[in-house]
Motif scaffolding. Structure first.
Motif, PDB file in Angstrom:
ATOM      1  N   PRO A  38      53.785  14.402  27.124  1.00 27.54           N
ATOM      2  CA  PRO A  38      52.455  13.816  26.946  1.00 27.54           C
ATOM      3  C   PRO A  38      52.420  12.549  26.104  1.00 27.54           C
ATOM      4  O   PRO A  38      51.331  12.072  25.750  1.00 27.54           O
ATOM      5  CB  PRO A  38      51.680  14.949  26.246  1.00 27.54           C
ATOM      6  CG  PRO A  38      52.706  15.665  25.456  1.00 27.54           C
ATOM      7  CD  PRO A  38      53.992  15.567  26.250  1.00 27.54           C
ATOM      8  N   CYS A  72      41.299  14.702  33.861  1.00 29.20           N
ATOM      9  CA  CYS A  72      40.217  14.980  32.903  1.00 29.20           C
ATOM     10  C   CYS A  72      40.016  13.798  31.962  1.00 29.20           C
ATOM     11  O   CYS A  72      38.870  13.412  31.667  1.00 29.20           O
ATOM     12  CB  CYS A  72      40.533  16.236  32.103  1.00 29.20           C
ATOM     13  SG  CYS A  72      40.450  17.771  33.050  1.00 29.20           S
ATOM     14  N   LEU A 100      48.259  26.787  33.567  1.00 26.10           N
ATOM     15  CA  LEU A 100      47.752  25.732  32.690  1.00 26.10           C
ATOM     16  C   LEU A 100      47.218  26.297  31.385  1.00 26.10           C
ATOM     17  O   LEU A 100      47.157  25.589  30.374  1.00 26.10           O
ATOM     18  CB  LEU A 100      46.651  24.936  33.404  1.00 26.10           C
ATOM     19  CG  LEU A 100      47.075  24.165  34.652  1.00 26.10           C
ATOM     20  CD1 LEU A 100      45.898  23.403  35.228  1.00 26.10           C
ATOM     21  CD2 LEU A 100      48.210  23.206  34.333  1.00 26.10           C
ATOM     22  N   ALA A 153      49.127  19.375  28.917  1.00 30.55           N
ATOM     23  CA  ALA A 153      47.726  19.024  29.200  1.00 30.55           C
ATOM     24  C   ALA A 153      46.949  18.735  27.924  1.00 30.55           C
ATOM     25  O   ALA A 153      46.216  17.750  27.832  1.00 30.55           O
ATOM     26  CB  ALA A 153      47.061  20.157  29.985  1.00 30.55           C
ATOM     27  N   ALA A 212      46.365  17.318  35.866  1.00 30.70           N
ATOM     28  CA  ALA A 212      45.076  17.830  35.404  1.00 30.70           C
ATOM     29  C   ALA A 212      44.628  17.125  34.127  1.00 30.70           C
ATOM     30  O   ALA A 212      43.465  16.724  34.004  1.00 30.70           O
ATOM     31  CB  ALA A 212      45.171  19.344  35.172  1.00 30.70           C
ATOM     32  N   GLY A 213      45.544  16.979  33.172  1.00 30.53           N
ATOM     33  CA  GLY A 213      45.193  16.309  31.923  1.00 30.53           C
ATOM     34  C   GLY A 213      44.815  14.855  32.136  1.00 30.53           C
ATOM     35  O   GLY A 213      43.844  14.349  31.555  1.00 30.53           O
ATOM     36  N   SER A 214      45.559  14.163  32.987  1.00 35.12           N
ATOM     37  CA  SER A 214      45.256  12.753  33.273  1.00 35.12           C
ATOM     38  C   SER A 214      43.916  12.610  33.981  1.00 35.12           C
ATOM     39  O   SER A 214      43.133  11.692  33.680  1.00 35.12           O
ATOM     40  CB  SER A 214      46.370  12.149  34.133  1.00 35.12           C
ATOM     41  OG  SER A 214      47.612  12.167  33.462  1.00 35.12           O
ATOM     42  N   ALA A 226      50.055  20.158  35.208  1.00 34.24           N
ATOM     43  CA  ALA A 226      49.358  19.961  33.936  1.00 34.24           C
ATOM     44  C   ALA A 226      49.160  18.479  33.637  1.00 34.24           C
ATOM     45  O   ALA A 226      48.101  18.072  33.139  1.00 34.24           O
ATOM     46  CB  ALA A 226      50.140  20.625  32.805  1.00 34.24           C
TER      47      ALA A 226
END
Length: 439
Positions: A149, A397, A310, A320, A393-395, A390
């Motif tokens: 991350p 969001c 996740l 994430a 999904a994190g990017s 993940a």
């Protein structure tokens, strides 16, 4: 006598070559737009997800994992690795050019204006890594993905900003670009140090010798890229092959060559070689290299188990949370603390809501995060797929929340301009400006 308006003049015949050249330039200019690069990246990722979760999933996997070998050069890579090790070197070449330009003639040249985005980049990489380590430590997960991350995707983040932030101050783009450039530099160092195995000193020495020759030709002898492509392109390929065989990730060769280009125009030059070459290569990076990498890297099967991982598995949860929370806390928190307790200042046109939106954008860790995921979990394909999901999904969001924040901020921008804009906490010394009201 007929009037001139009533006369019919034959139109000159169209020149097919001129039309083709005009169309080619139009496409190239389109690909140079940041929003276009981000859009192509998003489309490629969406296509990859669709293919990986459709009846064509086996065909997609077979193509991605099919090996293309060049025994004479010591290369035996899958199509996916050709994209991540080969095509992505073009992206890092452009990143190296941008980094060199910022160091020599851009924001990083002036310490007073560079200090905030630089420390923001450091904080924005340290906090996500700490969150990942903490989550995996508590959950007993694999600590090998601590660096996943840390990275911000320049193309995607600036693409989103170009779409939703047109009414925002240009200083925000400069802040985010400087942050992303420093972020890339640290990510490159991390890749070179922590993801190098089986170092071949002879191949590394050959790559270094090639870089020295590249520097000498560029600075003392052969000038120009268009006129001497037959020298530089084979040399660049040779450097890349040697770097790949050395055990160091081959994208480092792209960064090194980008940073070797001269960024200051000569006495008789309108543009520096770095600017000319960057302008020439950027469309291939944004329109071919990065989308193809995303096409083969983002194809993650999405199932109930993948989605549940996740929140149930420490490795994807750490990735994430690192991107979504770690980047925001690291970038915004570090910037605020440094501005509050030192003489460092924001640009006079920036406000803290702008910085908060930029910190959220920094959580888009698409390209380099997926690359580090592949390097970190190459021996555990199932875990690699979970962490990639993940990252996506994190990017996603981070992009959606940042878009909402920046669009809301942009709607208030005209009133800020009418009020005089430019003052407030961003332009005041740290001890005074932080108490000014934010808009």
């Amino acid at each position: 006598m007929a009037s001139q308006d009533s006369l019919s003049f034959p139109r000159p015949p169209s020149d097919p070559r001129a039309d083709e050249e005009r169309n080619r330039r139009t496409v190239a200019e389109f690909l140079r737009l940041e929003a276009s690069g981000g859009l192509l990246l998003l489309i490629a990722a969406a296509v990859a997800l669709v293919l990986a979760n459709s009846p064509l999933d086996d065909t997609y996997a077979d193509v991605r994992d099919h090996h293309l070998a060049i025994p004479a050069l010591g290369l035996d890579l899958s199509v996916g690795h050709w994209a991540s090790d080969g095509l992505l070197a073009v992206f890092f070449f452009v990143a190296g050019i941008e980094l060199k330009r910022e160091l020599v003639a851009g924001e990083l040249r002036r310490p007073a204006t560079a200090v905030l985005p630089v420390v923001a980049a450091i904080g924005g990489m340290a906090v996500p890594a700490l969150i990942s380590v903490a989550v995996n430590g508590v959950g007993g997960g694999d600590q090998g993905g601590w660096a996943v991350p840390m990275a911000t995707d320049i193309a995607f983040a600036l693409g989103v900003l170009a779409v939703v932030g047109r009414r925002l101050p240009s200083a925000l783009r400069v802040f985010l670009l400087t942050l992303a450039v420093v972020d890339d530099l640290i990510a490159i160092i991390v890749i070179a140090i922590f993801f190098t195995s089986g170092l071949d000193l002879w191949a590394l020495a050959g790559a270094v010798a090639g870089l020295v020759l590249f520097h000498l030709l560029h600075h003392r002898g052969v000038r120009g890229w268009h006129g001497a492509w037959y020298v530089y392109v084979p040399l660049a390929l040779a450097i890349w092959v040697l770097m790949a065989n050395s055990g160091i990730h081959a994208t480092i060769a792209g960064v090194a060559m980008g940073m070797l280009l001269r960024s200051v125009p000569g006495p008789l030059e309108k543009q520096s070689p770095a600017e000319r070459v960057g302008h020439l290569v950027h469309p291939y990076s944004a329109g071919i290299a990065v989308p193809l990498f995303a096409l083969f890297a983002a194809g993650v099967p999405v199932s109930g188990d993948t989605l549940s991982s996740l929140v149930s598995e420490p490795e994807p949860l750490g990735a994430a949370l690192g991107l979504l929370l770690g980047k925001t806390i690291g970038v915004f928190g570090t910037t605020y603390l440094v501005a509050r307790f030192t003489r460092a200042r924001l640009s006079p046109t920036l406000r803290w809501p702008d910085v908060f939106g930029g910190a959220l954008l920094a959580g888009i860790g698409f390209t380099v995060s997926l690359l580090i995921t592949e390097l970190s979990f190459a021996d555990t394909p199932a875990l690699e797929e979970q962490v990639k999901a993940a990252v996506l999904a994190g990017s996603l969001c981070a992009a959606l929340i940042a878009s909402a924040v920046l669009l809301a901020r942009g709607r208030r921008q005209p009133r800020a301009a009418d009020d005089g804009g430019g003052g407030g906490e961003g332009g005041a010394p740290a001890g005074q400006g932080t108490s000014a009201p934010s808009r």
